[in-house]
Enzyme design. Sequence first.
Site, PDB file in Angstrom:
ATOM      1  N   SER A  66       5.307  36.222  59.550  1.00 38.75           N
ATOM      2  CA  SER A  66       5.899  34.909  58.918  1.00 38.75           C
ATOM      3  C   SER A  66       5.430  34.421  57.728  1.00 38.75           C
ATOM      4  CB  SER A  66       5.152  33.641  60.316  1.00 38.75           C
ATOM      5  OG  SER A  66       6.038  32.672  59.785  1.00 38.75           O
ATOM      6  N   ASP A  94      14.332  34.391  67.197  1.00 38.81           N
ATOM      7  CA  ASP A  94      13.613  33.562  66.451  1.00 38.81           C
ATOM      8  C   ASP A  94      14.466  32.169  65.839  1.00 38.81           C
ATOM      9  OD1 ASP A  94      12.070  32.417  64.404  1.00 38.81           O
ATOM     10  OD2 ASP A  94      11.467  34.219  63.419  1.00 38.81           O
ATOM     11  N   HIS A 130      10.076  32.633  67.682  1.00 35.98           N
ATOM     12  CA  HIS A 130       9.481  33.032  66.256  1.00 35.98           C
ATOM     13  C   HIS A 130       8.224  33.762  66.896  1.00 35.98           C
ATOM     14  CE1 HIS A 130       8.414  32.871  62.131  1.00 35.98           C
ATOM     15  NE2 HIS A 130       7.394  32.152  62.426  1.00 35.98           N
TER      16      HIS A 130
END
Lengths: 399, 399
Positions: free
Chosen positions: A182, A345, A378
Amino acid sequence: MQRYLVFILLLLGTGFSSACSAWQTAEPAPLLVEKQSFTFENYTTVSGQTIPEVTVGWESYGELNEAKDNVILITHFFSGNSHAAGKYSADDPLPGYWDSIIGPGKAIDTNKYFVISSDTLVNAFPHDPNVITTGPASINPVTGKPYGLDFPVVTIRDFVNVQERLLASLGIQQLHAVVGASMGSLQALEWAVAYPDKVERMVSVIGAGAMDAWTIMALEHWARPIRNDPNWNNGDYYDDDAPLTGVTSTLAMITQQAMHPIIMNMRAPKPEVMPAAMLESVTNSSPVLDYLFANSAVRAPLADANHLLYLVRANQLFVAGHEESLANGMAKVQAKTLFLPASNDLLLQPYLAQQAVAALQEQGQEPQYEEIEGVWGHLDGLFSIGSKAETLKTFIESE
Amino acid sequence: MQRYLVFILLLLGTGFSSACSAWQTAEPAPLLVEKQSFTFENYTTVSGQTIPEVTVGWESYGELNEAKDNVILITHFFSGNSHAAGKYSADDPLPGYWDSIIGPGKAIDTNKYFVISSDTLVNAFPHDPNVITTGPASINPVTGKPYGLDFPVVTIRDFVNVQERLLASLGIQQLHAVVGASMGSLQALEWAVAYPDKVERMVSVIGAGAMDAWTIMALEHWARPIRNDPNWNNGDYYDDDAPLTGVTSTLAMITQQAMHPIIMNMRAPKPEVMPAAMLESVTNSSPVLDYLFANSAVRAPLADANHLLYLVRANQLFVAGHEESLANGMAKVQAKTLFLPASNDLLLQPYLAQQAVAALQEQGQEPQYEEIEGVWGHLDGLFSIGSKAETLKTFIESE
């Protein structure tokens, strides 16, 4: 951040804690780690301002070899910190977030590599006793008071530059690999662009090459609850009540958006049918809402409202290389690259990693690309990373 | 709501206005419609409270036949209202939101059917001169002042019950079909459950059978900016400044989440690289953010903060039939059903429509299911509905 992980554990329910027990069984003597601290003076930001003193925390797993060429840097995600693996003490309830892939004999093998991870500038949770960071909540040595909004806006490149100083202080000039999830993936890619001759391998997990308009807007929604909280007081709240209502809203939004409906609906209470309280007033809560907001409220005092705003801005400003275009930045990359977005995600969707891959391919590079399958959304980048252990190990150990 | 459509037009840019010109060319004499109003007294809500007087707006397209059995009811979405088709005057810039499928010779053919659409209770935009609704911003006849939070919590079933009264006032006892998008789909399905012998066909566009925990949380994020705005004052702001900062945040969030990144990135300004203003302060804006927030700020005064909270709550409480389980509710459906979720919907993802379809199948029903393909995301239910015109027409005109 122990506490942070405990909250995540609370949020996720018992299934995850039994997974944790399984780890404990498999690893009776956990990797013990220690938080360390690095300080240097007069850092000039990308925005051209000088921070008189920067201090960031870091930890490491494995041994630095004599040639200092067995180094793997781990860069952390938005709500995370440098505790990527191991435990601080044997009775810690949970290890670092990527313990499933970092350790002796694991995908990132600490018998071979010196793995180092650092807290970023403006870390979201500066009041967590295990986080060491410099940001708006830090004392400005010039005034003796917290910087507040006097702290300069920082970028992902600044996070990387600070890490470069940390590594230099340890005599490290070369990275066998840099790996991040991320926001950590943005740093990993920025490393490969900013210091191309130092980075041999780059792994971007649930990442992007550049922020697009949709994501910049999504990030802005994380900032607004804080800015609209009257306690925020234009960033000047350090002598008064912190804007915890706004911070709680922000953390609740991040938690919900980072999880796919599949896992959230598995873990959260089942919605009640026509509950009396919800029918009585629009302001009454419910077990579903409490599940999300109560946990966020508990974590809020460990966060700093201004730090969250600075993190949002750093992410909004990201384009690899911070150059005129993504292509211009990507042209600098020399590292071998691996991209691991998560199919489900909803926050940084796979198209964002695909754009980075396409930009590298246009430069004649051969980026590797696989999607992580899972129900977490995610968070598959954290909780399902084990499914890519073989891919990771092969990539990390490749020539 | 003309204005609302103009704002959408502004938001979407020039591509949509040329589509609009195409409609104008194809239809030199637009269907002209007139907003009408329906009032009745002493409505008892599902929550057991009485509203002394309910008034809602409605409009219709086509002619009611003598048998009064050619009626199609259109139920509107969260940010919408009863203006589903036609124009109020020939020089209106845009027609109603589903004009592509409602009109003479269209999928919902006004040469055959009497199409009627009504504003819901607690409509989001009560200060739009073309909206007629009853909710917290309405005057409580008992006190002579706006209800505020004294207005009872209402449910999707209440929206449906009010529509049933409206239809009864016109002598209509039977619906050839009920068709709605998003929150309108919840009403359409609730019609089929609450009044099974009155509903012959039900079309759910971008819909759900019940709210799940993830969506209940997502909806809550729309409520929090309002509740956290100090001007909201626990719902009592009608003699003072309205909580427009909160309302603007809410509308911006809805707009962004209803659009898929593909279309948002096509329409929004291209993110600037290292813009000086964004680097100068975390509170400085950018063209990307202005694109979203400036439009929301313009629309905010037409909305009512409390109405938005009541709408959020009505949606959070939804399970078709409002019975113990979705299966129990679905067991009552007698109508033929058609579900049209949008493949790229990030707000009410297709799995929600699939759950309703599965529940019907378990009852031995044969629901029809097709996905709308498009780049708009949730808004494909409005802007790409034309791609399902044939499916709709066949379904509506089936025996």
